[in-house]
Design a protein around this motif. Structure first.
Motif, PDB file in Angstrom:
ATOM      1  N   LEU A 245       0.827  -1.204   0.000  1.00  0.00           N
ATOM      2  CA  LEU A 245       0.000   0.000   0.000  1.00  0.00           C
ATOM      3  C   LEU A 245       0.860   1.252   0.000  1.00  0.00           C
ATOM      4  N   THR A 246       0.224   2.361  -0.365  1.00  0.00           N
ATOM      5  CA  THR A 246       0.834   3.664  -0.121  1.00  0.00           C
ATOM      6  C   THR A 246       0.385   4.176   1.237  1.00  0.00           C
ATOM      7  N   THR A 247      -0.915   3.995   1.547  1.00  0.00           N
ATOM      8  CA  THR A 247      -1.468   4.524   2.795  1.00  0.00           C
ATOM      9  C   THR A 247      -2.383   3.506   3.467  1.00  0.00           C
ATOM     10  N   LEU A 248      -2.180   3.321   4.778  1.00  0.00           N
ATOM     11  CA  LEU A 248      -3.058   2.506   5.614  1.00  0.00           C
ATOM     12  C   LEU A 248      -3.529   3.372   6.775  1.00  0.00           C
ATOM     13  N   GLU A 249      -4.841   3.625   6.858  1.00  0.00           N
ATOM     14  CA  GLU A 249      -5.420   4.462   7.908  1.00  0.00           C
ATOM     15  C   GLU A 249      -6.385   3.631   8.745  1.00  0.00           C
ATOM     16  N   LEU A 250      -6.055   3.427  10.038  1.00  0.00           N
ATOM     17  CA  LEU A 250      -6.905   2.651  10.936  1.00  0.00           C
ATOM     18  C   LEU A 250      -7.136   3.419  12.234  1.00  0.00           C
ATOM     19  N   ASN A 251      -7.283   4.713  12.144  1.00  0.00           N
ATOM     20  CA  ASN A 251      -7.406   5.572  13.315  1.00  0.00           C
ATOM     21  C   ASN A 251      -8.762   5.423  13.989  1.00  0.00           C
ATOM     22  N   ASN A 252      -8.784   5.723  15.299  1.00  0.00           N
ATOM     23  CA  ASN A 252     -10.032   5.774  16.064  1.00  0.00           C
ATOM     24  C   ASN A 252     -10.825   4.471  15.990  1.00  0.00           C
ATOM     25  N   ASN A 253     -10.150   3.379  16.274  1.00  0.00           N
ATOM     26  CA  ASN A 253     -10.798   2.087  16.436  1.00  0.00           C
ATOM     27  C   ASN A 253     -10.557   1.605  17.866  1.00  0.00           C
ATOM     28  N   LYS A 254     -10.644   0.306  18.075  1.00  0.00           N
ATOM     29  CA  LYS A 254     -10.374  -0.284  19.394  1.00  0.00           C
ATOM     30  C   LYS A 254      -9.302  -1.363  19.281  1.00  0.00           C
TER      31      LYS A 254
END
Length: 406
Positions: A245-254
């Motif tokens: 990937l270029t970008t992986l965004e997994l913000n604001n999870n648990k």
């Protein structure tokens, strides 16, 4: 460079028996017909009135915008008079139902915008005549159910926007005909699982503000470049389920656990505002954002890992101690953010293996002891942030030259 020629036809059709249509044309000359654009804007119309419009096909691009109108139902052949248009905008017209064959005759349509309406379902074959369609926007409706063949015939669709609906699940059969799909937006839905299916061309998927708890889909067979799943309920993540990937965004999870860090081949990784307690750095990550987690220590970096890392953000964690072994192998690191942790001591030579570091943020920790030259080896250090600690800024000045201290 060709100038863009624009022809605007404003069509005001009265709702009484003596309906009339007035047109205003404003044509900007162009050196090429291929650069001309005709925009037809119709206001205060019904679907029946559209059938009465005196439309003339042009060799250049044409768009149809329906505004200030209330059309609850699209009947068969509603746009048969507009066979040459490439873009159809039907936003916010109160649309509740699309009958079979509503889009018949739109042989050149590339973009269809149906956002901001009141659609609750998509019937089978609703778009099957739109074989040239590239972009379908169904965002901000009330869609809860999508039948298996709703997207049949859309063999050239590259962008599908389903944001802001009431979709709880997306069956894999929905996407069987979407072999060219590149971008999928499904944010702001009560989804509990990720959309499943084979996506041979998918490059970008955005899944924000959902009820997704687990990564139930493997995207390694897709040429995925951008994966975003934020503001949801994800509890763990397996890096083996996504390709390079270029970008992986997994913000604001648990997220508490991330599996197979070493398999993550990604330029930018962002996992801030989760519950991660430990982490690793894969060999190919360039930016790693882990602020607002539950990390208490920085482990040793395995040999070969972190060799490309340029930014490491560990702000607002629970780190109490850092040692010289915390940053082994990170020779390309330029930006290190450790603000709002619980660090009490800066040991001698703690940053010695970071020769390319430009910015170091140690602000708002609990630093009370600075051992002999902890900044030894920081040849390129330009900015040092140390405010909010228990030692004065002047205590750092003797160790750094030509560095701004904040």
């Amino acid at each position: 460079m060709f100038r863009l020629g624009i022809c605007l036809l404003f069509c005001f059709i009265a709702t009484n028996d003596a309906a009339k249509c007035t047109k205003e044309e404003n044509l900007i000359p162009s050196e090429s017909d291929s650069q001309l654009l005709t925009i037809i804007v119709c206001r205060h119309v019904t679907s029946d009135m559209l059938l009465e419009f005196d439309y003339e096909a042009k060799p250049h691009r044409q768009e149809l915008w329906i505004k200030s109108s209330t059309i609850h139902k699209l009947k068969p052949n509603s746009f048969s008079k507009f066979s040459g248009i490439s873009d159809l905008h039907l936003s916010k017209i109160g649309l509740k139902e699309i009958e079979d064959g509503a889009f018949n005759g739109l042989l050149k349509l590339e973009n269809l915008v149906l956002s901001g309406n009141k659609l609750t379902t998509l019937p089978k074959g609703a778009f099957d005549s739109l074989t040239t369609l590239n972009n379908l926007d169904l965002s901000n409706n009330q869609i809860g159910a999508i039948e298996d063949d709703s997207f049949s015939g859309l063999s050239n669709l590259t962008i599908l926007d389903l944001r802001g609906n009431k979709i709880k699940s997306l069956d894999k059969n929905l996407f069987e005909d979407l072999k060219m799909l590149e971008i999928l937006w499904v944010s702001d839905n009560p989804l509990t699982t990720l959309p499943d299916g084979e996506f041979p061309q998918l490059r970008k998927i955005v899944v924000d503000n959902t009820h997704v708890k687990e990564m139930n889909v493997n995207f390694t067979k897709s040429p995925l470049d951008f994966f975003q799943l934020t503001d949801s309920q994800l509890e763990e993540f397996d890096c083996a389920n996504v390709p390079s990937l270029t970008t992986l965004e997994l913000n604001n999870n648990k997220i508490k656990v991330v599996h197979h860090w070493e398999k993550l081949d990604c330029d930018r990784v962002s996992l801030h505002h989760n519950k991660i307690t430990s982490f690793d750095i894969s060999p190919n990550v360039i930016q790693l954002h882990l602020r607002n987690n539950h990390i208490r220590s920085i482990g040793n970096t395995p040999s070969g890992h972190g060799k490309k890392l340029e930014l490491l953000d560990l702000a607002r964690n629970k780190i109490s101690e850092i040692t010289s072994e915390s940053f082994l192998e990170l020779t390309q690191l330029k930006f290190l953010v450790l603000q709002h942790n619980q660090i009490t001591v800066l040991h001698k030579d703690v940053f010695r293996d970071l020769p390319n570091l430009i910015t170091l943020d140690l602000s708002y920790n609990k630093i009370r002891t600075v051992e002999a030259n902890p900044f030894n080896g920081l040849k390129r250090l330009n900015t040092l942030r140390v405010s909010g600690n228990r030692v004065r800024k002047d205590d750092f000045r003797k160790y750094v030259n030509n560095t701004r201290i904040w």
